[in-house]
Design an enzyme around this catalytic site. Structure first.
Site, PDB file in Angstrom:
ATOM      1  N   GLY A  14      64.485   2.404  -6.429  1.00  0.00           N
ATOM      2  CA  GLY A  14      64.316   1.429  -6.396  1.00  0.00           C
ATOM      3  C   GLY A  14      64.893   0.227  -5.507  1.00  0.00           C
ATOM      4  N   ARG A  24      70.284  -2.317   9.012  1.00  0.00           N
ATOM      5  CA  ARG A  24      70.417  -2.779  10.583  1.00  0.00           C
ATOM      6  C   ARG A  24      71.540  -2.519  10.735  1.00  0.00           C
ATOM      7  NH1 ARG A  24      73.965  -7.112  10.800  1.00  0.00           N
ATOM      8  NH2 ARG A  24      73.365  -8.273  13.331  1.00  0.00           N
ATOM      9  N   ARG A  75      59.750   6.951  -5.798  1.00  0.00           N
ATOM     10  CA  ARG A  75      60.629   7.724  -6.318  1.00  0.00           C
ATOM     11  C   ARG A  75      59.522   9.523  -6.672  1.00  0.00           C
ATOM     12  NH1 ARG A  75      64.134   4.651  -9.433  1.00  0.00           N
ATOM     13  NH2 ARG A  75      63.236   2.327  -9.868  1.00  0.00           N
ATOM     14  N   ASP A 106      71.432   6.480  -8.413  1.00  0.00           N
ATOM     15  CA  ASP A 106      71.421   8.237  -8.673  1.00  0.00           C
ATOM     16  C   ASP A 106      70.387   9.493  -8.631  1.00  0.00           C
ATOM     17  OD1 ASP A 106      72.867   8.953 -11.287  1.00  0.00           O
ATOM     18  OD2 ASP A 106      70.518   9.899 -11.738  1.00  0.00           O
ATOM     19  N   THR A 129      71.528  -0.744  -4.758  1.00  0.00           N
ATOM     20  CA  THR A 129      70.943  -0.809  -6.549  1.00  0.00           C
ATOM     21  C   THR A 129      71.438  -1.290  -7.337  1.00  0.00           C
ATOM     22  OG1 THR A 129      70.443   0.192  -8.826  1.00  0.00           O
ATOM     23  CG2 THR A 129      73.141   1.079  -7.763  1.00  0.00           C
ATOM     24  N   ASP A 131      71.852  -1.869 -10.280  1.00  0.00           N
ATOM     25  CA  ASP A 131      71.862  -1.925 -11.382  1.00  0.00           C
ATOM     26  C   ASP A 131      73.428  -1.387 -11.383  1.00  0.00           C
ATOM     27  OD1 ASP A 131      69.804  -1.457 -11.852  1.00  0.00           O
ATOM     28  OD2 ASP A 131      69.371   0.513 -12.408  1.00  0.00           O
ATOM     29  N   ASP A 133      75.847   1.300 -11.422  1.00  0.00           N
ATOM     30  CA  ASP A 133      76.128   2.374 -12.052  1.00  0.00           C
ATOM     31  C   ASP A 133      76.385   3.646 -10.838  1.00  0.00           C
ATOM     32  OD1 ASP A 133      73.605   2.652 -11.017  1.00  0.00           O
ATOM     33  OD2 ASP A 133      72.887   3.028 -13.004  1.00  0.00           O
ATOM     34  N   GLY A 174      68.182  -2.636 -15.804  1.00  0.00           N
ATOM     35  CA  GLY A 174      69.351  -1.793 -16.012  1.00  0.00           C
ATOM     36  C   GLY A 174      68.967  -0.643 -17.290  1.00  0.00           C
ATOM     37  N   ARG A 175      68.058   0.648 -16.432  1.00  0.00           N
ATOM     38  CA  ARG A 175      67.371   1.716 -17.375  1.00  0.00           C
ATOM     39  C   ARG A 175      68.678   2.175 -18.679  1.00  0.00           C
ATOM     40  NH1 ARG A 175      62.475   3.590 -14.915  1.00  0.00           N
ATOM     41  NH2 ARG A 175      64.246   4.327 -13.104  1.00  0.00           N
ATOM     42  N   GLU A 191      75.980 -15.089 -26.169  1.00  0.00           N
ATOM     43  CA  GLU A 191      76.420 -15.259 -27.625  1.00  0.00           C
ATOM     44  C   GLU A 191      76.753 -13.939 -27.985  1.00  0.00           C
ATOM     45  OE1 GLU A 191      76.648 -18.021 -31.023  1.00  0.00           O
ATOM     46  OE2 GLU A 191      75.728 -18.195 -29.093  1.00  0.00           O
ATOM     47  N   LYS A 216      75.120 -24.371 -33.288  1.00  0.00           N
ATOM     48  CA  LYS A 216      75.283 -25.045 -31.904  1.00  0.00           C
ATOM     49  C   LYS A 216      73.445 -24.973 -31.560  1.00  0.00           C
ATOM     50  CE  LYS A 216      78.257 -21.489 -30.199  1.00  0.00           C
ATOM     51  NZ  LYS A 216      78.406 -19.948 -29.361  1.00  0.00           N
ATOM     52  N   SER A 218      72.030 -24.376 -28.888  1.00  0.00           N
ATOM     53  CA  SER A 218      70.562 -22.927 -28.186  1.00  0.00           C
ATOM     54  C   SER A 218      71.454 -21.396 -27.905  1.00  0.00           C
ATOM     55  CB  SER A 218      70.845 -23.171 -26.826  1.00  0.00           C
ATOM     56  OG  SER A 218      71.851 -23.634 -26.008  1.00  0.00           O
ATOM     57  N   ARG A 249      62.615 -16.650 -29.023  1.00  0.00           N
ATOM     58  CA  ARG A 249      61.452 -16.602 -28.023  1.00  0.00           C
ATOM     59  C   ARG A 249      62.551 -16.028 -27.533  1.00  0.00           C
ATOM     60  NH1 ARG A 249      59.490 -19.892 -30.964  1.00  0.00           N
ATOM     61  NH2 ARG A 249      58.127 -21.184 -29.696  1.00  0.00           N
TER      62      ARG A 249
HETATM   63  O1  F6P Z   1      67.138   1.512 -10.351  1.00  0.00           O
HETATM   64  C1  F6P Z   1      66.687   0.156 -10.623  1.00  0.00           C
HETATM   65  C2  F6P Z   1      65.993  -0.363 -12.014  1.00  0.00           C
HETATM   66  O2  F6P Z   1      65.636  -1.389 -10.704  1.00  0.00           O
HETATM   67  C3  F6P Z   1      66.279  -0.265 -12.976  1.00  0.00           C
HETATM   68  O3  F6P Z   1      67.040  -1.363 -13.316  1.00  0.00           O
HETATM   69  C4  F6P Z   1      65.193   0.121 -13.530  1.00  0.00           C
HETATM   70  O4  F6P Z   1      65.481  -0.092 -15.471  1.00  0.00           O
HETATM   71  C5  F6P Z   1      64.554   0.399 -13.291  1.00  0.00           C
HETATM   72  O5  F6P Z   1      64.780   0.214 -11.009  1.00  0.00           O
HETATM   73  C6  F6P Z   1      62.490  -0.402 -12.794  1.00  0.00           C
HETATM   74  O6  F6P Z   1      61.971   0.982 -12.002  1.00  0.00           O
HETATM   75  P1  F6P Z   1      60.794   1.041 -11.777  1.00  0.00           P
HETATM   76  O7  F6P Z   1      60.381  -0.757 -10.672  1.00  0.00           O
HETATM   77  O8  F6P Z   1      60.087   1.939 -11.286  1.00  0.00           O
HETATM   78  O9  F6P Z   1      59.986   0.211 -12.945  1.00  0.00           O
END
Ligand code: F6P
Length: 325
Positions: A14, A24, A75, A106, A129, A131, A133, A174-175, A191, A216, A218, A249
């Site tokens: 991603g 750069r 990918r 990753d 990334t 994320d 992570d 954030g999968r 919340e 509250k 909202s 919503r």
């Molecule tokens: O790896 C970053 C990320 O944005 C994740 O947070 C998300 O789950 C994933 O890529 C989405 O990937 P794609 O754009 O391939 O659907």
């Protein structure tokens, strides 16, 4: 040790704001040390297909402020196979490449680790990334920009939520990681936060809604896309069922989180680790991610950088609980 004279550079997985700033930095640092840079388009896919082109200082002019990646990204399924990696290695050899700089997360580093163990090719990685992570760096390139994009969007959602007395379930990216939800949840006064790393499930959210303050107007609930409770729409459905009085919503922020101008923090991070990556290759580092920990450059083997080890700071969740009363 032979001095490296030609390196390949690619972005993979991603995209993340700040990747261009990292590109750069790598290209200009290589020029500084008289090292040639070959740009590889579309990550491992382009490596296999020979999408190579020379890069010089000028080719990275005017990109530090741009989101996305000028090298494009992908990918690659083919690179997961030994045959795919063999093709990639042959391409690198044909172009005289002696080292690689990989920018990604990753999946990128898992590929780099396997490749670096199979073939005599030094690879160093830059953490790119949204994320956040990865172990071995306090922050990844793109995270700061992404969380600022999120709070900007959630502040807008808050305006309309407040006007209509509504509860919003907001899903962020954030999968496999709740780090975007965690920080933006605090910053937007959520919340509750539902993330994959903790065992806080939907029941904890229900308790909160049941026992929390009723006056509250909202309410915002932050949900990481990878959480186990079934996704934002499923959570929204269950909340509506249990609390028909709440006007609920769901809002999925999606890929806007991956775009946009990188923040100052991301540009500086990318520039620092980009310079350090070229210097690391010159110094003989391989199979390591270059990060920043406590404001110092750090080197982490790819197998330790990958996300399975990232710990959630439980204090963050407590902060949400305390501050949302
Ligand atoms: O790896 C970053 C990320 O944005 C994740 O947070 C998300 O789950 C994933 O890529 C989405 O990937 P794609 O754009 O391939 O659907």
């Amino acid at each position: 040790m032979t001095q490296i004279k030609k390196i390949g550079l690619y972005t993979s997985g991603g995209d993340a704001p700040g990747m261009n700033a990292a590109i750069r930095a790598v290209v200009r640092t290589a020029k500084y040390y008289n090292i040639e840079v070959i740009g590889i388009r579309r990550g491992y896919e382009g490596m296999i297909n020979g999408e190579f082109f020379p890069m010089d200082g000028k080719s990275v002019a005017n990109i530090i402020q741009r989101g996305g990646t000028i090298l494009k990204t992908a990918r690659s399924e083919q690179f997961k196979t030994p045959e795919g990696r063999r093709l990639a290695y042959d391409q690198l050899m044909n172009h005289g490449i002696q080292g690689l700089v990989a920018i990604g997360g990753d999946g990128t580093f898992t590929g780099a680790r396997i490749f670096g163990n199979e073939y005599d090719m030094p690879v160093v990685g830059l953490p790119g990334t949204i994320d956040n992570d990865l172990n071995g760096t306090d922050f990844t390139i793109g995270y700061d920009t992404a969380i600022n994009t999120v709070i900007d969007a959630v502040d807008k959602i808050r305006d309309t939520a407040e006007s209509h007395d509504r509860l919003f379930i907001v899903e962020v990216m954030g999968r496999d990681s709740g780090l975007i939800a965690l920080r933006t949840g605090i910053a937007s006064g959520a919340e509750a936060i539902i993330i994959p790393e903790t065992n806080r499930d939907i029941n904890a959210l229900m308790d909160r809604l049941e026992n929390g303050r009723k006056d509250k107007s909202s309410k915002i609930v932050m949900v990481a896309e990878g959480e186990d409770a079934g996704g934002a729409f499923e959570i929204g459905r269950q909340v509506k069922e249990k609390f028909p009085n709440y006007d609920t919503r769901v809002s999925i922020l999606g890929h806007i989180q991956r775009g946009g101008k990188p923040s100052c923090m991301d540009r500086v991070l990318a520039s620092r680790v980009g310079v350090a990556a070229v210097e690391a290759l010159r110094d003989g580092h391989r199979n390591e991610m270059i990060g920043i920990v406590h404001n110092e450059i750090s080197y982490t083997p790819f197998e330790h950088a990958c996300k399975h080890h990232v710990e959630i700071n439980a204090n963050f969740l407590k902060i949400v609980e305390i501050l949302s009363i």
